[in-house]
Design an enzyme around this catalytic site. Sequence first.
Site, PDB file in Angstrom:
ATOM      1  N   HIS A   1       7.289  23.667  24.342  1.00 53.05           N
ATOM      2  CA  HIS A   1       8.225  22.783  23.627  1.00 53.05           C
ATOM      3  C   HIS A   1       9.532  22.558  24.403  1.00 53.05           C
ATOM      4  O   HIS A   1      10.343  21.730  23.995  1.00 53.05           O
ATOM      5  CB  HIS A   1       8.559  23.356  22.249  1.00 53.05           C
TER       6      HIS A   1
ATOM      7  N   ASP B   1      -2.723  24.784  22.493  1.00 52.03           N
ATOM      8  CA  ASP B   1      -1.925  25.308  21.391  1.00 52.03           C
ATOM      9  C   ASP B   1      -2.059  24.349  20.198  1.00 52.03           C
ATOM     10  O   ASP B   1      -2.353  23.161  20.379  1.00 52.03           O
ATOM     11  CB  ASP B   1      -0.457  25.404  21.828  1.00 52.03           C
TER      12      ASP B   1
ATOM     13  N   HIS C   1       0.196  23.105  18.449  1.00 49.36           N
ATOM     14  CA  HIS C   1       1.283  22.121  18.381  1.00 49.36           C
ATOM     15  C   HIS C   1       1.337  21.268  19.644  1.00 49.36           C
ATOM     16  O   HIS C   1       0.989  21.731  20.734  1.00 49.36           O
ATOM     17  CB  HIS C   1       2.621  22.837  18.192  1.00 49.36           C
TER      18      HIS C   1
ATOM     19  N   ASP D   1      -2.715  29.514  17.589  1.00 54.04           N
ATOM     20  CA  ASP D   1      -2.280  29.061  16.261  1.00 54.04           C
ATOM     21  C   ASP D   1      -3.186  27.961  15.723  1.00 54.04           C
ATOM     22  O   ASP D   1      -2.896  27.361  14.684  1.00 54.04           O
ATOM     23  CB  ASP D   1      -0.802  28.652  16.247  1.00 54.04           C
TER      24      ASP D   1
HETATM   25 ZN   LIG Z   1       2.044  26.347  18.597  1.00 52.94          ZN
END
Ligand SMILES: [Zn+2]
Length: 362
Positions: free
Chosen positions: A175, A211, A213, A301
């Site tokens: 991120h 991941d 996200h 996740d």
């Molecule tokens: Zn994540």
Amino acid sequence: MPPPSPLPPTPLIASDAHLAHAGLVELYAGREIPCFESPERATVIRDALLATGDYRLEAPEDHGPDAIAAVHELELIDLVEGVWADAIADGHDPARPLLPDTFLLREYAARMWLDQLPVGRHQRLGAYCFDTATPIVAGTAAAARAAVDIGLTALDRVLEGERLAYGLCRPPGHHAGRNLIGGYCFYNNAAIVAESLLSRGAERVAILDVDFHHGNGTQQIFWDRGEVLYVSLHGDPGAIYPYYSGYATERGAGDGEGATLNLPLPPGTDGDGYVGALEEGLAAIAAFEADAPLVLSLGFDTYHADPICNLSLVTDDYARIGASIASLGFSVVALQEGGYAVDALGANAVAFLGGLRDGLAG
Ligand SMILES: [Zn+2]
């Protein structure tokens, strides 16, 4: 017939520096809660992998600051390195993490006066941090630097001939943008490894991000660069963090047009659905014809019981996913990103990396 000879142990690069990046809270759904991104995550993964006997624990080597500066703006690095000291000098309670409370948003940039910023780095935090989930404590900067060294040491091992090296990076990185922190991330470990490959002579590098996200930071860093392909499978950002990026229509720009591939997944996607989408991503990576190891942003996740996930993957699915990625034929630098179902992280890491390891050896 004798049993097949065992594969040599895979390098597992880890450090205890992350343990001081602890005691954290985040603001989530209007509440202050213990940060999902905890030191325990990395400990659980390390111990589970070592218990298999298939991994060789190694400390990271110091690679210095230049590789970080090749990806991140100097003012961001200065913020990460100095924000805690500035806050403490200004009377901040050392028992409490730092979180931004005032954000610099695009409305400011368009309509207000930005010729002056506050002097204290803690007062400027909201100009660099885009959420309330990225607390900072005294040990944060050193942990972030160690995570970069973990990634670069894993890369070294692959360039020395290993088919797979695993970097147990904490804090995670995907991120973090060129001049942004957020999503528990400070320095973008995967982007730094990809950039390091380019600086060592690679001409085309692929990053696969599994991941849950969207890796908004990685996408931003390579958005207009054609020499790095970024492929990400993630929860549909229409409902899932980071909300403002990760849509299928985002394909890169300029020289990077077509070198970003987002594959958002609907809620409830199971192992079959996931592997189906992954095949599309792997086909894009194969067509890109990278001349370097694959950089893998690896999150767990996507697991059905993860506290911030809406997919339906189970532990056995990770072995399939790892094996699918191995079928590409690239050596892999696997770097840890997210994964917050702490009780299942060990089993999921063993399954994923085992599938990848066996696939690469076969
Ligand atoms: Zn994540």
